[in-house]
Design an enzyme around this catalytic site. Structure first.
Site: not given
Length: 401
Positions: A22, A27, A54, A114, A158, A160, A196, A302
């Site tokens: 990934e 910047k 993204w 997010d 998750h 949340d 999903k 990552y």
């Protein structure tokens, strides 16, 4: 599509895992230029695919698509493009998907996303989607089987849904080391994940983790729930002690006490922390791959736009011999309209020479945020600006310090 490549790999019963990378949009403009060189160098090692993050509503939103197009067209690698529901209407998403289709990208990572930077609570946009399940259904209804679709999986539930936090007993300044969800919440999360998949997702990419037992339980629970698609674990090497503390705390990622105990004496030595990380990730990958009950066939790195740790892990796994390329020609074949299959004439770019100056200095920015802070680095900037570092629940001011 990526799922076809995964199925082909699994059908061959090969004795080595596949891997993928990934990257995120840098910047600075020099950072973008150097990222292209880095992606070229890393894709020459033979990843099954790469994905480009993204951040909807950010200055890098269009840059994500530009980088994905470049990698797909000029580097000949399969690209997984992030698409989120954040700040986007159905028409916006349709336009993004049609653009991706027009440039030949056939793989989408469907995410709820997010909250925008500076916003703690996520909210759906007007005429947008409420969650990733709705996004997956929409992609399938509008584009049929054209796109391969991946969705995110969270081995610890998750963020949340996470309810309670407890500080590590080994270090008062350490990150959260125990994230306790109720069984009801965790079961609810795995049910959402199954929704999903049932909506049309082909495979699951997981959030990074450091507690291997929790990941194993997550996979077992998924299988019990009837989720049969491939699950690809996310691997994030540790680069520095301080950033590891901050990152795991904001992401609410649990870290076993024995890892903190081994890292504590190394906290002021970035190179030693990296070496520990390479050994730890290597052991974790070997354990998961050889646990045949889990059916793990590949790993997703990552990279944080850095390469040294990832390549070192792959070399230890004997998946790459060196930084030299596997391509039969001194350039990367395009994936557009299968041109790369028969293309045999193109000016040779100096950066494709495997013994070039850039290859010999590949780790010039290995500590871009701590030691030198070079804006030319693809990894330059605050790590909490990345998609998996953005908190989605209420935090105190101290949590961000």
């Amino acid at each position: 599509k990526i799922i076809d490549k995964i199925n082909e790999h699994n059908s061959k019963n090969v004795k080595e895992p596949f891997f993928s990378f990934e990257f995120f949009p840098p910047k600075t403009l020099p950072g973008v230029e150097n990222l292209y060189t880095r992606i070229e160098r890393m894709t020459s090692l033979g990843p099954l695919f790469i994905d480009i993050t993204w951040a909807a509503g950010s200055p890098t939103e269009k840059l994500s698509r530009t980088i994905a197009d470049y990698a797909h067209k000029y580097l000949g690698v399969e690209v997984l493009l992030h698409v989120t529901c954040t700040n986007l209407s159905k028409n916006d998403i349709k336009e993004i998907l049609e653009t991706a289709k027009s440039i030949g990208i056939r793989n989408i990572l469907a995410l709820r996303g997010d909250p925008p930077k500076g916003v703690l609570k996520w909210a759906a946009s007007s005429d947008g989607f409420n969650n990733a399940t709705e996004l997956v259904k929409y992609i399938r209804s509008e584009f049929g089987d054209y796109f391969g679709i991946a969705v995110a999986g969270f081995p610890e539930g998750h963020p949340d849904m996470m309810k309670t936090l407890s500080e590590s007993s080994s270090d008062k300044k350490s990150n959260i080391s125990s994230l306790l969800n109720s069984c009801e919440d965790y079961n609810q999360y795995t049910m959402h994940l199954k929704e999903k998949v049932d909506a049309g997702a082909d495979f699951i990419l997981t959030q990074f983790f450091y507690d291997i037992d929790k990941f194993i339980k997550f996979v077992q629970r998924c299988r019990e729930m009837g989720i049969t698609c491939p699950i690809i674990p996310g691997i994030m090497p540790i680069h520095t002690y301080s950033l590891f503390q901050k990152m795991t705390k904001l992401c609410r990622t649990s870290v076993p006490d024995d890892i903190w105990a081994e890292l504590a004496p190394l906290r002021d030595n970035d190179e030693a922390v990296q070496q520990f990380s390479i050994r730890f990730c290597l052991d974790m990958i070997i354990q998961l791959f050889h646990n045949t009950d889990l059916g793990i066939q590949g790993f997703h790195f990552y990279t944080l736009n850095l390469e040294n740790s990832v390549i070192s892990i792959l070399r230890e796994l004997l998946l790459v011999d060196s930084a030299s390329t596997r391509k039969p020609l001194p350039w990367r074949g395009s994936r557009c309209d299968n041109k790369g299959i028969s293309e045999d004439v193109r000016p040779i770019n100096w950066s494709n020479r495997p013994k070039s100056y850039m290859e010999r200095t590949a780790i010039w920015d290995e500590f871009p945020n701590g030691r030198w802070g070079d804006g030319r680095s693809p990894a330059f900037g605050e790590l909490n600006d990345l998609h998996f570092f953005r908190p989605t629940v209420n935090y105190s001011k101290e949590d961000f310090l």
